[in-house]
Each structure stands twice: as structure tokens, then as C-alpha cells.
Design a protein around this motif. Structure first.
Motif, PDB file in Angstrom:
ATOM      1  N   THR A 237      -9.135 -26.297 -34.365  1.00  0.00           N
ATOM      2  CA  THR A 237      -9.065 -25.065 -33.572  1.00  0.00           C
ATOM      3  C   THR A 237      -8.895 -25.341 -32.081  1.00  0.00           C
ATOM      4  N   ASP A 238      -9.395 -26.472 -31.594  1.00  0.00           N
ATOM      5  CA  ASP A 238      -9.154 -26.838 -30.196  1.00  0.00           C
ATOM      6  C   ASP A 238      -7.662 -27.067 -29.961  1.00  0.00           C
ATOM      7  N   ALA A 239      -7.009 -27.684 -30.940  1.00  0.00           N
ATOM      8  CA  ALA A 239      -5.568 -27.910 -30.833  1.00  0.00           C
ATOM      9  C   ALA A 239      -4.812 -26.582 -30.843  1.00  0.00           C
ATOM     10  N   VAL A 240      -5.280 -25.648 -31.655  1.00  0.00           N
ATOM     11  CA  VAL A 240      -4.663 -24.318 -31.682  1.00  0.00           C
ATOM     12  C   VAL A 240      -4.773 -23.673 -30.307  1.00  0.00           C
ATOM     13  N   ASN A 241      -5.966 -23.679 -29.750  1.00  0.00           N
ATOM     14  CA  ASN A 241      -6.181 -23.075 -28.422  1.00  0.00           C
ATOM     15  C   ASN A 241      -5.273 -23.685 -27.364  1.00  0.00           C
ATOM     16  N   SER A 242      -5.076 -24.993 -27.446  1.00  0.00           N
ATOM     17  CA  SER A 242      -4.286 -25.686 -26.426  1.00  0.00           C
ATOM     18  C   SER A 242      -2.804 -25.325 -26.487  1.00  0.00           C
ATOM     19  N   LEU A 243      -2.355 -24.816 -27.616  1.00  0.00           N
ATOM     20  CA  LEU A 243      -0.932 -24.507 -27.788  1.00  0.00           C
ATOM     21  C   LEU A 243      -0.585 -23.063 -27.456  1.00  0.00           C
ATOM     22  N   ILE A 244      -1.589 -22.230 -27.269  1.00  0.00           N
ATOM     23  CA  ILE A 244      -1.354 -20.813 -26.967  1.00  0.00           C
ATOM     24  C   ILE A 244      -0.979 -20.646 -25.498  1.00  0.00           C
ATOM     25  N   ASP A 245       0.080 -19.862 -25.249  1.00  0.00           N
ATOM     26  CA  ASP A 245       0.445 -19.526 -23.876  1.00  0.00           C
ATOM     27  C   ASP A 245       0.928 -18.080 -23.835  1.00  0.00           C
ATOM     28  N   ASN A 246       1.525 -17.681 -22.717  1.00  0.00           N
ATOM     29  CA  ASN A 246       1.948 -16.287 -22.548  1.00  0.00           C
ATOM     30  C   ASN A 246       3.098 -15.889 -23.461  1.00  0.00           C
ATOM     31  N   ASN A 247       3.760 -16.865 -24.068  1.00  0.00           N
ATOM     32  CA  ASN A 247       4.872 -16.569 -24.978  1.00  0.00           C
ATOM     33  C   ASN A 247       4.457 -16.593 -26.447  1.00  0.00           C
ATOM     34  N   THR A 248       3.184 -16.843 -26.714  1.00  0.00           N
ATOM     35  CA  THR A 248       2.708 -16.889 -28.093  1.00  0.00           C
ATOM     36  C   THR A 248       2.603 -15.466 -28.645  1.00  0.00           C
ATOM     37  N   VAL A 249       3.204 -15.245 -29.821  1.00  0.00           N
ATOM     38  CA  VAL A 249       3.211 -13.904 -30.424  1.00  0.00           C
ATOM     39  C   VAL A 249       2.354 -13.830 -31.682  1.00  0.00           C
ATOM     40  N   GLY A 250       1.781 -14.956 -32.132  1.00  0.00           N
ATOM     41  CA  GLY A 250       0.938 -14.888 -33.313  1.00  0.00           C
ATOM     42  C   GLY A 250       0.398 -16.238 -33.733  1.00  0.00           C
ATOM     43  N   LEU A 251      -0.646 -16.188 -34.566  1.00  0.00           N
ATOM     44  CA  LEU A 251      -1.262 -17.377 -35.139  1.00  0.00           C
ATOM     45  C   LEU A 251      -1.150 -17.325 -36.655  1.00  0.00           C
ATOM     46  N   VAL A 252      -1.182 -18.509 -37.274  1.00  0.00           N
ATOM     47  CA  VAL A 252      -1.128 -18.624 -38.734  1.00  0.00           C
ATOM     48  C   VAL A 252      -2.238 -19.554 -39.196  1.00  0.00           C
TER      49      VAL A 252
ATOM     50  N   SER B  50       7.739  -9.297 -52.729  1.00  0.00           N
ATOM     51  CA  SER B  50       8.854 -10.094 -52.222  1.00  0.00           C
ATOM     52  C   SER B  50       9.310 -11.088 -53.287  1.00  0.00           C
ATOM     53  N   THR B  51      10.199 -11.981 -52.885  1.00  0.00           N
ATOM     54  CA  THR B  51      10.663 -13.020 -53.805  1.00  0.00           C
ATOM     55  C   THR B  51       9.753 -14.238 -53.811  1.00  0.00           C
ATOM     56  N   GLY B  52       8.747 -14.259 -52.934  1.00  0.00           N
ATOM     57  CA  GLY B  52       7.840 -15.402 -52.898  1.00  0.00           C
ATOM     58  C   GLY B  52       7.330 -15.661 -51.497  1.00  0.00           C
ATOM     59  N   GLY B  53       6.568 -16.763 -51.370  1.00  0.00           N
ATOM     60  CA  GLY B  53       5.910 -17.066 -50.118  1.00  0.00           C
ATOM     61  C   GLY B  53       6.853 -17.266 -48.947  1.00  0.00           C
ATOM     62  N   THR B  54       8.021 -17.824 -49.191  1.00  0.00           N
ATOM     63  CA  THR B  54       8.963 -18.051 -48.089  1.00  0.00           C
ATOM     64  C   THR B  54       9.381 -16.740 -47.459  1.00  0.00           C
ATOM     65  N   GLU B  55       9.816 -15.789 -48.286  1.00  0.00           N
ATOM     66  CA  GLU B  55      10.212 -14.489 -47.747  1.00  0.00           C
ATOM     67  C   GLU B  55       9.045 -13.797 -47.060  1.00  0.00           C
ATOM     68  N   SER B  56       7.880 -13.853 -47.680  1.00  0.00           N
ATOM     69  CA  SER B  56       6.702 -13.188 -47.103  1.00  0.00           C
ATOM     70  C   SER B  56       6.352 -13.779 -45.744  1.00  0.00           C
ATOM     71  N   ASN B  57       6.396 -15.101 -45.629  1.00  0.00           N
ATOM     72  CA  ASN B  57       6.078 -15.733 -44.347  1.00  0.00           C
ATOM     73  C   ASN B  57       7.125 -15.410 -43.281  1.00  0.00           C
ATOM     74  N   ILE B  58       8.389 -15.391 -43.683  1.00  0.00           N
ATOM     75  CA  ILE B  58       9.448 -15.015 -42.748  1.00  0.00           C
ATOM     76  C   ILE B  58       9.199 -13.608 -42.213  1.00  0.00           C
ATOM     77  N   GLN B  59       8.871 -12.693 -43.107  1.00  0.00           N
ATOM     78  CA  GLN B  59       8.662 -11.309 -42.709  1.00  0.00           C
ATOM     79  C   GLN B  59       7.402 -11.138 -41.848  1.00  0.00           C
ATOM     80  N   ALA B  60       6.364 -11.892 -42.180  1.00  0.00           N
ATOM     81  CA  ALA B  60       5.132 -11.802 -41.384  1.00  0.00           C
ATOM     82  C   ALA B  60       5.390 -12.235 -39.946  1.00  0.00           C
ATOM     83  N   VAL B  61       6.143 -13.313 -39.768  1.00  0.00           N
ATOM     84  CA  VAL B  61       6.450 -13.796 -38.418  1.00  0.00           C
ATOM     85  C   VAL B  61       7.413 -12.835 -37.722  1.00  0.00           C
ATOM     86  N   ARG B  62       8.335 -12.291 -38.483  1.00  0.00           N
ATOM     87  CA  ARG B  62       9.253 -11.289 -37.907  1.00  0.00           C
ATOM     88  C   ARG B  62       8.474 -10.085 -37.373  1.00  0.00           C
TER      89      ARG B  62
END
Length: 329
Positions: free
Chosen positions: A95-110, A35-47
Motif C-alpha cells: 500500500t505504500d507503493a500504491v500511495n507513492s504512485l498516486i498523483d493529480n492525473n490518477t483516475v482510479g485504483l485497482v 459481459s464476455t469475461g474478466g477482460t471486458e469487465s476490467n476494460i469497462q471498469a477503467v473506462r
């Protein structure tokens, strides 16, 4: 690189680069592209995360508060809610904060393997467990750390060696020493790459998975050349030298009464000084040094790259000592 059927040579080199990157990241048969760099790669990973779950109307992802600002661009472009989890005292994601933010609409973690500001590595194995428990893809942003962590002792687990990691960002144009722009995006499963594809009826190929259409082959060729030239032994020597200079910087800073915000994991140092903005400005105005600042906590940020040497480290420390212990007293 826009049409692999017309540019077969660079396409074949890209496949070899992917194999070399994959082998370094414990998955030789990983798929992906330059890719062109981390920005593009991160965009694509989330996509790719979103495209795994197209039925979710209001998707969100959970990222550390230390995540790169490219994830804010992802949210702005896609409408995906970017939920930032708080950090622990050592600037790893809680990681406790991560767990608290996950719900049925969560599609991924970073998770981050070498945060931009502090060079810290998140508890990636724990995040992997959380991802697996919730059936979520897990992306590791190793844009900087990807070419550093494999060569450190003690060893860090950060890549496809961790079972739950589904994708990785790694930038050859950072510590891989390739030309700018040269980024890398790797997936564990080809289905994620397929989920990025769009139909391209007027090309020699039927679909295209990259974010940009026409891509420069120079990034592929330069990355191939430098990786083949240096190899693991060459990169190991370069990283060791950078870490030796990092140790010299931290020891010298301590000698003049300045502590690092955290013990450096890699060749990124944040120095805890009073009035960091003033110090930053004076370093440039009085001595010509360009240094950046971290946000929270605010500190002087230095990246110890291979073009530096011990003499430069000592010169910087002397000028910093003049400012902190003499001029500002």
C-alpha cells in the motif's frame, strides 16, 4: 441481448442475475451487466473511471503488479498509463507503493480479490481507505475469487461491504460454473454505468452501455440457471470440497518435500520446486499432466476445480514425487 426492447425475456433474466450477484456481494441493488469475461469487465471498469474525469488529459490508474494482463490491454486501447505497484513478501500489493504512485492525473485504483497466479487477496480495506482519502473510484477484480471468497471461513471482506469499492469484476464462467463466456461487471452507483453509455438511435433503446453491441443471451440464461439451481448452499458445498482437495494437495506436497509459495487463500496453489520449467515439461511429457507456471516467483501453478477428485490429487502427487525425488536426482 443487443437490443433489450426486442429481447425482453433475456433482459429481465439479466436483471435478476444482477440482483443475485449483487446480493452475494453485499449490494442487492448494484447495477451492471453480463459481459464476455474478466477482460471486458476490467476494460469497462477503467473506462468508467476515466469517464468520471474527462478533463484529465493524461490519466493513469494504479494497479498491483499482480494484476491480470487485461489491464495492459486497457492501457494499449485507451492510452491510460497503467502504473503497477510492487508487492510485499506475501504477494499482496504494497500500500505504500500504491500511495507513492498516486498523483493529480490518477483516475482510479485497482485491487485484486484472488490473483490469477497465486490466489492472493490484496489488503482491500486499506486500499479502500486510500481511494476515499484521494477521492478516487476503487475497482476490485474478483474474476476468480468472487464465487469463492463468500463461502470461505474465515470470512474475507472484498466486495461492496467495503465502503470505497465502486465496481467489481466477477466471472460466472469460472467458479460460478456457468458457460463460457460469462462475465460480470457490477457498479455501486448507476452514474458509472451511465458514463459508459453511447447513443443508439436505431434501436428500441436510446443508449447502450456494454462494450460489445450484440451480446449472446446464452450467457445470461446459463448463469441464471446455475445460480438458481445451486444457490448459496450448493456453491458452499462445492467450494468446501475444492478447499478440502487443496488442503490434501498441499499436505501431500509437503510430505514429499515441496512447500507452497504462500499458504493458499483459495483453491489456487503455487508449488515451490527447483527447475519449475523442467518439471512442467516433464509432467506433461512423462505423465500427461498440464500445469502452468507463475512468473515471479516462478513456481508450478495448479487450480483445484470441482471436476477433480481425491484420487486425481493423489495420482498427481505420486507422479510429482517420482520426478522431484527420483528422476531428477
Amino acid at each position: 441481448m443487443g437490443d433489450p426492447g426486442l429481447f425482453q425475456g433475456t433482459f429481465e433474466l439479466e436483471e435478476q442475475v444482477m440482483e443475485m450477484l449483487g446480493a452475494m456481494l453485499h449490494l442487492p441493488d448494484a447495477c451492471g451487466y453480463i459481459s464476455t469475461g474478466g477482460t471486458e469487465s476490467n476494460i469497462q471498469a477503467v473506462r468508467a473511471m476515466r469517464n468520471r474525469n474527462r478533463s484529465i488529459i493524461h490519466p493513469n490508474i494504479v494497479v498491483p503488479d499482480s494484476a491480470h494482463f487485461s489491464f495492459d490491454k486497457v492501457g494499449d486501447l485507451s492510452g491510460i498509463d497503467i502504473r503497477r505497484a510492487t508487492l510485499s513478501d506475501n504477494l499482496q500489493v504494497d500500500t505504500d507503493a500504491v500511495n507513492s504512485l498516486i498523483d493529480n492525473n490518477t483516475v482510479g485504483l485497482v485491487g485484486i480479490a484472488g490473483t490469477t497466479e497465486f490466489g492472493q487477496v490484496d489488503p482491500l480495506e486499506k486500499l479502500s481507505e486510500i481511494a476515499i482519502e484521494n477521492g478516487l473510484p476503487f475497482h476490485v477484480d474478483a474474476a476468480f475469487g468472487g464465487f469463492v471468497l463468500p463461502f470461505l471461513k474465515p470470512k474475507y471482506k472484498f466486495d461492496f461491504e467495503i465502503a470505497g469499492v465502486s465496481s467489481i469484476t466477477i466471472d460466472p464462467h469460472k467458479m460460478g460454473l456457468s458457460t463460457i463466456p460469462s462475465g460480470g461487471l457490477l457498479f455501486r452507483h448507476s452514474l458509472d454505468l451511465d458514463n459508459l453509455a453511447v447513443k443508439t438511435p436505431y434501436l428500441t433503446i436510446s443508449s447502450q452501455y456494454s462494450l460489445t453491441g450484440t451480446r449472446s443471451g446464452a450467457a445470461v440464461v446459463s448463469t441464471y440457471a446455475v445460480m438458481r439451481h445451486l444457490g448459496r448452499k450448493g456453491y458452499g458445498a462445492i467450494i468446501q470440497r475444492c478447499m478440502d482437495m487443496t488442503d490434501r494437495l498441499v499436505a501431500g506436497a509437503r510430505n514429499i518435500g515441496i512447500q507452497p509459495v504462500i499458504e493458499p487463500v483459495m483453491n489456487i496453489v503455487a508449488l515451490d520446486v527447483e527447475s519449475p520449467v523442467e518439471i512442467q515439461n516433464r509432467l506433461y511429457e512423462d505423465f500427461g499432466w498440464r500445469v502452468s507456471l507463475t512468473r515471479n516467483p516462478q513456481a508450478l501453478r495448479l487450480v483445484i476445480m470441482p471436476h477433480l477428485d481425491y484420487e486425481i490429487i493423489d495420482m498427481f502427487l505420486a507422479d510429482l514425487d517420482t520426478l522431484v525425488n527420483q528422476s531428477l536426482k
